[in-house]
Design a protein around this motif. Structure first.
Motif, short mmCIF file in Angstrom:
data_model
loop_
_atom_site.label_atom_id
_atom_site.label_comp_id
_atom_site.label_asym_id
_atom_site.label_seq_id
_atom_site.Cartn_x
_atom_site.Cartn_y
_atom_site.Cartn_z
N GLN A 183 -3.94 81.30 21.85
CA GLN A 183 -3.71 80.19 20.90
C GLN A 183 -2.41 80.42 20.15
OE1 GLN A 183 -6.92 79.84 18.07
NE2 GLN A 183 -8.19 78.61 19.45
N GLY A 184 -2.16 81.67 19.78
CA GLY A 184 -0.93 82.00 19.06
C GLY A 184 0.31 81.63 19.85
N LEU A 185 0.33 82.02 21.12
CA LEU A 185 1.48 81.68 21.98
C LEU A 185 1.66 80.17 22.09
CD1 LEU A 185 1.42 84.18 24.97
CD2 LEU A 185 3.26 83.84 23.31
N ALA A 186 0.56 79.46 22.27
CA ALA A 186 0.63 78.00 22.40
C ALA A 186 1.20 77.37 21.13
CB ALA A 186 -0.75 77.42 22.71
N LEU A 187 0.76 77.86 19.97
CA LEU A 187 1.26 77.31 18.70
C LEU A 187 2.72 77.69 18.45
CD1 LEU A 187 -1.82 77.60 16.32
CD2 LEU A 187 -0.61 75.52 16.95
N ILE A 188 3.11 78.89 18.85
CA ILE A 188 4.51 79.29 18.69
C ILE A 188 5.40 78.34 19.49
CG2 ILE A 188 6.22 81.06 19.29
CD1 ILE A 188 3.98 83.15 18.59
N GLU A 189 5.00 78.07 20.74
CA GLU A 189 5.81 77.18 21.58
C GLU A 189 5.81 75.75 21.08
OE1 GLU A 189 4.53 77.68 25.65
OE2 GLU A 189 4.88 79.84 25.56
N VAL A 198 1.37 89.31 23.35
CA VAL A 198 2.08 88.15 22.80
C VAL A 198 3.57 88.49 22.65
CG1 VAL A 198 2.38 86.67 20.76
CG2 VAL A 198 0.08 87.16 21.62
N LEU A 199 3.85 89.65 22.06
CA LEU A 199 5.25 90.07 21.89
C LEU A 199 5.96 90.23 23.23
CD1 LEU A 199 4.85 92.77 19.09
CD2 LEU A 199 5.94 90.53 18.86
N GLU A 200 5.28 90.84 24.21
CA GLU A 200 5.88 91.01 25.53
C GLU A 200 6.21 89.66 26.16
OE1 GLU A 200 3.01 93.40 27.58
OE2 GLU A 200 3.59 95.23 26.52
N ARG A 201 5.30 88.71 26.02
CA ARG A 201 5.52 87.37 26.58
C ARG A 201 6.70 86.67 25.90
NH1 ARG A 201 5.45 84.37 30.84
NH2 ARG A 201 4.89 82.21 30.48
N LEU A 202 6.77 86.76 24.57
CA LEU A 202 7.89 86.14 23.84
C LEU A 202 9.22 86.78 24.25
CD1 LEU A 202 6.40 85.81 20.23
CD2 LEU A 202 6.83 83.97 21.87
N LYS A 203 9.21 88.09 24.41
CA LYS A 203 10.44 88.78 24.81
C LYS A 203 10.86 88.35 26.22
CE LYS A 203 12.67 93.21 24.78
NZ LYS A 203 12.72 94.48 24.10
N ARG A 220 10.59 85.15 12.92
CA ARG A 220 10.43 86.49 12.37
C ARG A 220 8.97 86.85 12.64
NH1 ARG A 220 14.80 89.07 11.18
NH2 ARG A 220 15.86 88.41 9.35
N ILE A 221 8.69 88.12 12.89
CA ILE A 221 7.32 88.54 13.20
C ILE A 221 6.94 89.76 12.38
CG2 ILE A 221 5.74 89.38 14.99
CD1 ILE A 221 7.41 87.76 17.01
#
Length: 133
Positions: free
Chosen positions: A49-55, A76-81, A89-90
């Motif tokens: 859910q976090g990744l979906a909301l970030i995008e 999540v961090l690996e996917r964003l990178k 900011r995280i």
């Protein structure tokens, strides 16, 4: 004149923070503290859910728990990178004591790493510093 004041207020829209945590008590206490400081709060209860909301929402800051169901904070961090989309900011929050985890989180680009339990003012200060408030 009243119209001008209203438009001035809307131009200084509050910054948006995404909380990604599976613990309802932590989410609620963080949400209340952040909203009391004028932030708009979005909530995700797991890493997916976090990744979906970030995008979709592109929040100004993400407060990310390390240990969650479905997708951990590290994943999540690996996917964003991998996507090259770390615009936010995280702050990673965790009950984990290991320095190895902190080093890995920093390598993945977290801006702050906060161990639970933490004083709420410690987290609010970090948020304000990272968002330039």
């Amino acid at each position: 004149m009243a119209k001008k004041a209203a438009s001035d207020e809307s131009s200084s829209a509050s910054k948006r923070i995404l909380l990604v945590d599976d613990d309802a008590e932590i989410i609620e206490s963080l949400r209340l503290a952040l909203e009391a400081n004028g932030y708009e709060v979005l909530i995700a209860r797991d890493g997916n859910q976090g990744l979906a909301l970030i995008e979709r929402e592109s929040p100004d800051l993400v407060i990310l728990d390390m240990m969650m169901p479905k997708r951990s904070g590290f994943l999540v961090l690996e996917r964003l990178k991998k996507l090259g989309e770390k615009k936010q900011r995280i702050i990673m929050i965790t009950a984990n004591e290991g320095n190895r985890h902190k080093a890995y989180a920093e390598m993945l680009g977290v801006d702050d790493y906060v161990r639970k339990p933490f004083p709420m003012d410690r987290l609010i200060q970090s948020v304000q510093r990272l968002l330039g408030d």
